[in-house]
Design a protein around this motif. Structure first.
Motif, PDB file in Angstrom:
ATOM      1  N   ALA A  88       0.843  -1.198   0.000  1.00 36.25           N
ATOM      2  CA  ALA A  88       0.000   0.000   0.000  1.00 36.25           C
ATOM      3  C   ALA A  88       0.882   1.254   0.000  1.00 36.25           C
ATOM      4  CB  ALA A  88      -0.911  -0.002   1.215  1.00 36.25           C
ATOM      5  N   GLY A  89       0.701   2.090  -1.013  1.00 34.02           N
ATOM      6  CA  GLY A  89       1.518   3.298  -1.122  1.00 34.02           C
ATOM      7  C   GLY A  89       2.793   3.118  -1.893  1.00 34.02           C
ATOM      8  N   ARG A  90       3.111   1.873  -2.202  1.00 31.44           N
ATOM      9  CA  ARG A  90       4.311   1.521  -2.960  1.00 31.44           C
ATOM     10  C   ARG A  90       5.580   2.171  -2.414  1.00 31.44           C
ATOM     11  NH1 ARG A  90       6.292   0.776  -7.186  1.00 31.44           N
ATOM     12  NH2 ARG A  90       5.665   2.484  -8.563  1.00 31.44           N
ATOM     13  N   MET A  91       6.628   2.194  -3.248  1.00 30.73           N
ATOM     14  CA  MET A  91       7.945   2.598  -2.770  1.00 30.73           C
ATOM     15  C   MET A  91       8.018   4.091  -2.436  1.00 30.73           C
ATOM     16  SD  MET A  91       9.470  -0.235  -2.617  1.00 30.73           S
ATOM     17  CE  MET A  91      11.077   0.390  -2.161  1.00 30.73           C
ATOM     18  N   ILE A 274      22.145   1.422  14.344  1.00 36.30           N
ATOM     19  CA  ILE A 274      21.612   1.368  12.981  1.00 36.30           C
ATOM     20  C   ILE A 274      21.340   2.776  12.457  1.00 36.30           C
ATOM     21  CG2 ILE A 274      19.783   0.488  11.492  1.00 36.30           C
ATOM     22  CD1 ILE A 274      21.565  -1.713  12.599  1.00 36.30           C
ATOM     23  N   VAL A 275      20.750   3.641  13.285  1.00 38.85           N
ATOM     24  CA  VAL A 275      20.454   5.016  12.858  1.00 38.85           C
ATOM     25  C   VAL A 275      21.740   5.753  12.501  1.00 38.85           C
ATOM     26  CG1 VAL A 275      19.618   7.273  13.630  1.00 38.85           C
ATOM     27  CG2 VAL A 275      18.250   5.237  14.057  1.00 38.85           C
ATOM     28  N   GLU A 276      22.777   5.568  13.308  1.00 39.54           N
ATOM     29  CA  GLU A 276      24.053   6.236  13.057  1.00 39.54           C
ATOM     30  C   GLU A 276      24.656   5.851  11.703  1.00 39.54           C
ATOM     31  OE1 GLU A 276      26.438   5.219  16.406  1.00 39.54           O
ATOM     32  OE2 GLU A 276      25.367   6.574  17.779  1.00 39.54           O
ATOM     33  N   HIS A 277      24.337   4.643  11.246  1.00 41.35           N
ATOM     34  CA  HIS A 277      24.901   4.158   9.982  1.00 41.35           C
ATOM     35  C   HIS A 277      23.933   4.308   8.802  1.00 41.35           C
ATOM     36  CE1 HIS A 277      27.740   2.405  12.835  1.00 41.35           C
ATOM     37  NE2 HIS A 277      28.571   2.279  11.825  1.00 41.35           N
ATOM     38  N   GLU A 278      22.798   4.951   9.031  1.00 37.95           N
ATOM     39  CA  GLU A 278      21.833   5.183   7.951  1.00 37.95           C
ATOM     40  C   GLU A 278      22.181   6.465   7.199  1.00 37.95           C
ATOM     41  OE1 GLU A 278      18.493   3.653   7.024  1.00 37.95           O
ATOM     42  OE2 GLU A 278      19.738   2.007   7.755  1.00 37.95           O
ATOM     43  N   ASP A 279      21.936   6.458   5.918  1.00 37.94           N
ATOM     44  CA  ASP A 279      22.064   7.661   5.101  1.00 37.94           C
ATOM     45  C   ASP A 279      20.663   8.243   4.943  1.00 37.94           C
ATOM     46  OD1 ASP A 279      22.319   9.601   3.156  1.00 37.94           O
ATOM     47  OD2 ASP A 279      23.546   8.384   1.802  1.00 37.94           O
ATOM     48  N   SER A 280      20.410   9.368   5.575  1.00 36.35           N
ATOM     49  CA  SER A 280      19.061   9.930   5.586  1.00 36.35           C
ATOM     50  C   SER A 280      18.626  10.421   4.204  1.00 36.35           C
ATOM     51  CB  SER A 280      18.972  11.086   6.592  1.00 36.35           C
ATOM     52  OG  SER A 280      19.895  12.102   6.260  1.00 36.35           O
ATOM     53  N   ASN A 281      19.586  10.568   3.289  1.00 41.94           N
ATOM     54  CA  ASN A 281      19.248  11.011   1.934  1.00 41.94           C
ATOM     55  C   ASN A 281      19.088   9.856   0.944  1.00 41.94           C
ATOM     56  OD1 ASN A 281      19.409  13.862   2.514  1.00 41.94           O
ATOM     57  ND2 ASN A 281      21.626  13.566   2.669  1.00 41.94           N
ATOM     58  N   TYR A 282      19.558   8.679   1.339  1.00 40.56           N
ATOM     59  CA  TYR A 282      19.495   7.523   0.439  1.00 40.56           C
ATOM     60  C   TYR A 282      19.233   6.283   1.290  1.00 40.56           C
ATOM     61  CZ  TYR A 282      20.474   4.695  -3.700  1.00 40.56           C
ATOM     62  OH  TYR A 282      20.360   3.836  -4.767  1.00 40.56           O
ATOM     63  N   THR A 283      17.969   5.939   1.423  1.00 41.00           N
ATOM     64  CA  THR A 283      17.567   4.864   2.313  1.00 41.00           C
ATOM     65  C   THR A 283      17.370   3.561   1.534  1.00 41.00           C
ATOM     66  OG1 THR A 283      15.223   5.392   2.054  1.00 41.00           O
ATOM     67  CG2 THR A 283      16.423   6.512   3.841  1.00 41.00           C
ATOM     68  N   ARG A 284      16.918   2.530   2.249  1.00 41.96           N
ATOM     69  CA  ARG A 284      16.670   1.233   1.617  1.00 41.96           C
ATOM     70  C   ARG A 284      15.671   1.354   0.464  1.00 41.96           C
ATOM     71  NH1 ARG A 284      18.171  -3.539  -0.332  1.00 41.96           N
ATOM     72  NH2 ARG A 284      16.473  -5.042  -0.334  1.00 41.96           N
ATOM     73  N   ALA A 285      14.671   2.210   0.620  1.00 45.45           N
ATOM     74  CA  ALA A 285      13.698   2.393  -0.463  1.00 45.45           C
ATOM     75  C   ALA A 285      14.393   2.860  -1.735  1.00 45.45           C
ATOM     76  CB  ALA A 285      12.627   3.394  -0.045  1.00 45.45           C
ATOM     77  N   ASN A 286      15.328   3.801  -1.615  1.00 44.60           N
ATOM     78  CA  ASN A 286      16.072   4.285  -2.775  1.00 44.60           C
ATOM     79  C   ASN A 286      16.914   3.167  -3.384  1.00 44.60           C
ATOM     80  OD1 ASN A 286      16.373   7.050  -0.707  1.00 44.60           O
ATOM     81  ND2 ASN A 286      15.359   7.219  -2.693  1.00 44.60           N
ATOM     82  N   VAL A 288      16.295  -0.023  -3.314  1.00 49.13           N
ATOM     83  CA  VAL A 288      15.413  -0.961  -4.024  1.00 49.13           C
ATOM     84  C   VAL A 288      14.945  -0.360  -5.341  1.00 49.13           C
ATOM     85  CG1 VAL A 288      13.169  -2.131  -3.953  1.00 49.13           C
ATOM     86  CG2 VAL A 288      14.647  -2.153  -1.930  1.00 49.13           C
ATOM     87  N   MET A 289      14.541   0.917  -5.325  1.00 44.76           N
ATOM     88  CA  MET A 289      14.059   1.548  -6.556  1.00 44.76           C
ATOM     89  C   MET A 289      15.150   1.619  -7.619  1.00 44.76           C
ATOM     90  SD  MET A 289      11.435   4.586  -5.350  1.00 44.76           S
ATOM     91  CE  MET A 289      12.371   5.269  -3.981  1.00 44.76           C
ATOM     92  N   ASP A 290      16.380   1.901  -7.185  1.00 50.73           N
ATOM     93  CA  ASP A 290      17.482   2.040  -8.142  1.00 50.73           C
ATOM     94  C   ASP A 290      18.097   0.699  -8.529  1.00 50.73           C
ATOM     95  OD1 ASP A 290      17.129   4.747  -8.040  1.00 50.73           O
ATOM     96  OD2 ASP A 290      18.802   5.125  -6.672  1.00 50.73           O
ATOM     97  N   GLY A 291      17.802  -0.333  -7.733  1.00 52.01           N
ATOM     98  CA  GLY A 291      18.389  -1.648  -7.978  1.00 52.01           C
ATOM     99  C   GLY A 291      17.379  -2.658  -8.494  1.00 52.01           C
ATOM    100  N   PRO A 292      16.830  -3.500  -7.602  1.00 50.88           N
ATOM    101  CA  PRO A 292      15.934  -4.582  -8.046  1.00 50.88           C
ATOM    102  C   PRO A 292      14.732  -4.111  -8.867  1.00 50.88           C
ATOM    103  CG  PRO A 292      16.538  -4.875  -5.734  1.00 50.88           C
ATOM    104  CD  PRO A 292      17.074  -3.550  -6.145  1.00 50.88           C
ATOM    105  N   ALA A 298      13.346  -3.358 -16.397  1.00 53.57           N
ATOM    106  CA  ALA A 298      14.161  -3.297 -17.624  1.00 53.57           C
ATOM    107  C   ALA A 298      14.139  -4.661 -18.313  1.00 53.57           C
ATOM    108  CB  ALA A 298      15.586  -2.881 -17.287  1.00 53.57           C
ATOM    109  N   MET A 299      14.237  -5.717 -17.520  1.00 52.27           N
ATOM    110  CA  MET A 299      14.160  -7.078 -18.074  1.00 52.27           C
ATOM    111  C   MET A 299      12.817  -7.311 -18.756  1.00 52.27           C
ATOM    112  SD  MET A 299      12.601 -10.265 -17.373  1.00 52.27           S
ATOM    113  CE  MET A 299      12.255 -10.323 -15.616  1.00 52.27           C
ATOM    114  N   LEU A 300      11.731  -6.883 -18.096  1.00 53.39           N
ATOM    115  CA  LEU A 300      10.402  -7.057 -18.676  1.00 53.39           C
ATOM    116  C   LEU A 300      10.304  -6.339 -20.030  1.00 53.39           C
ATOM    117  CD1 LEU A 300       8.091  -6.537 -15.542  1.00 53.39           C
ATOM    118  CD2 LEU A 300       8.904  -8.696 -16.502  1.00 53.39           C
TER     119      LEU A 300
END
Length: 447
Positions: A88-91, A274-286, A288-292, A298-300
């Protein structure tokens, strides 16, 4: 329910759906199908997945019909199984969840942190509305739900669809970890079986058993994973954030020696680190969107342009049809269809399974699975430390569901305050107010 089966994949436009389709092709011998329906509310994404699916099935599974739709009646009428994997709400909303929490110095992780709360408030109405449609058109279909945050969704579906044993809430993460263990042991995943207790994304492996000999490999794995592994990438090749997660597991094992932890416990037990090692400008969502995400679509596009898979670089070899995420859901459906009684980690209501935890808590434990649903193995009493953590987490999850179903601002605030990744009244209120602002089209109004 007799083979061949009809299934609906809810979230047909997901990046995971091509893997599920390939797995269904690979497993047609033990799980034969007559019809697959893809159902999604985002036509553009689903149309691409559907076009890929039609090429795949024309070449490898012509006896199975594949339908692409955004109409509930078409999707759910006369089906045996619904595989649910919606976001819900997607990436876009996941990115907001993560970055809003980080602005307040807290984790926004999509299931564990404050982000899990925001995502849960979006998921509850979305998942439950879809299940109501499924029940309208196929009252006896099996609903295999692995939409996140699974624990919060499981608590909601338990209340709204009371005694509906054909709704099974599951998660593939413990199985992903089991695959990691199997590689370390030099075994196939189907040669070992877990003993485990907890809530979803919040549990501990107590034994890793050899299915034939009964040997418990947990002591061996415990020693192996105690030290950070330079070879972790060879055991579990994946993107950077998951590499870091598996490497960090060694610290958890050193600090908490009794069991092997679910990797997600890092967020609850070490939130500051974990918070100290997070990049607040580039998170896991970014990531995933830029990777998988980008790679899958692109494959499709390339396959659709070619109009075929055979003879192209995307032609799946037999050993490439298998997919870990997809495999678990197909294995579960097969266990139900064939009444095998195989053991899976599932979420089920605590009815004395863990004797010193609150009755009714949606625990994640090993269960035999067959035509009568899930039959959990008895766990007994658990240690005080784990009990304390789980009771706190359950209170947070319960209040989140209360807040959503009752439209209660107070309970939403209480829930976030209890979340171990927030754990502060003033910060919880600030995060909640920011989340309300960006979730107006998804959440019920909180008063």
């Amino acid at each position: 329910m007799k083979a061949p089966y009809a299934i609906s994949i809810v979230g047909g436009g997901s990046r995971y759906t091509p893997g599920i389709l390939r797995m269904l092709v690979a497993e047609k011998g033990r799980f034969p199908l007559r019809k697959i329906t893809l159902y999604d509310n985002e036509a553009e994404r689903q149309d691409k997945v559907g076009a890929y699916g039609k090429i795949l099935f024309q070449e490898y599974y012509p006896e199975c019909e594949i339908i692409v739709t955004n109409d509930a009646k078409t999707a759910f009428e006369d089906i045996d199984f619904a595989f649910m994997q919606i976001r819900a709400g997607r990436m876009k909303m996941r990115e907001m969840d993560e970055k809003i929490a980080l602005r307040h110095g807290c984790l926004g992780q999509e299931t564990c942190g404050a982000g899990g709360f925001a995502y849960g408030m979006r998921s509850i109405p979305a998942v439950c509305d879809i299940i109501k449609d499924i029940r309208k058109y196929s009252p006896e279909a099996w609903v295999l739900n692995y939409s996140n945050p699974a624990a919060i969704v499981a608590e909601a579906t338990k209340r709204i669809f009371k005694d509906d044993f054909r709704i099974i809430n599951i998660c593939d993460m413990p199985i992903g970890i089991m695959g990691f263990y199997a590689k370390a042991l030099g075994k196939r995943p189907d040669e070992i079986e877990p003993r485990y207790f907890g809530l979803n994304h919040f549990g501990w492996f107590t034994q890793i058993l050899d299915k034939k000999t009964g040997e418990d490999y947990l002591p061996r794995l415990h020693e192996f994973f105690k030290t950070p592994m330079a070879a972790v990438g060879d055991l579990h090749p994946t993107d950077k954030s998951w590499m870091d997660t598996f490497k960090f597991m060694s610290k958890m094992i050193q600090d908490y020696e009794d069991y092997l932890p679910n990797t997600y416990l890092q967020y609850y037990l070490y939130p500051k680190h974990i918070v100290e090692h997070e990049d607040s400008n580039y998170t896991r969502a970014n990531e995933v969107m830029d990777g998988p995400e980008k790679k899958t679509f692109a494959m499709l596009d390339e396959v659709i342009a070619e109009g075929k898979l055979k003879g192209t670089k995307y032609e799946p070899k037999p050993d490439e049809l298998a997919d870990g995420h997809a495999g678990y859901i197909v294995d579960l459906a097969t266990a139900i269809a064939n009444n095998t009684g195989d053991v899976f980690l599932c979420m089920t209501e605590n009815t004395g399974i863990i004797s010193n935890l609150t009755e009714g808590m949606m625990v994640e434990v090993p269960c035999h699975v067959g035509i009568n649903g899930v039959e959990p193995l008895n766990i007994g009493e658990i240690p005080t430390f784990q009990k304390g953590l789980l009771e706190n987490q359950f209170a947070y999850e319960k209040l989140t569901v209360d807040a959503c179903l009752e439209g209660s601002y107070k309970k939403a605030w209480n829930a976030l305050t209890l979340n171990r990744c927030v754990n502060d009244t003033d910060v919880a209120k600030a995060i909640l107010d920011d989340y309300i602002e960006v979730n107006k089209e998804y959440w019920p109004e909180l008063k």
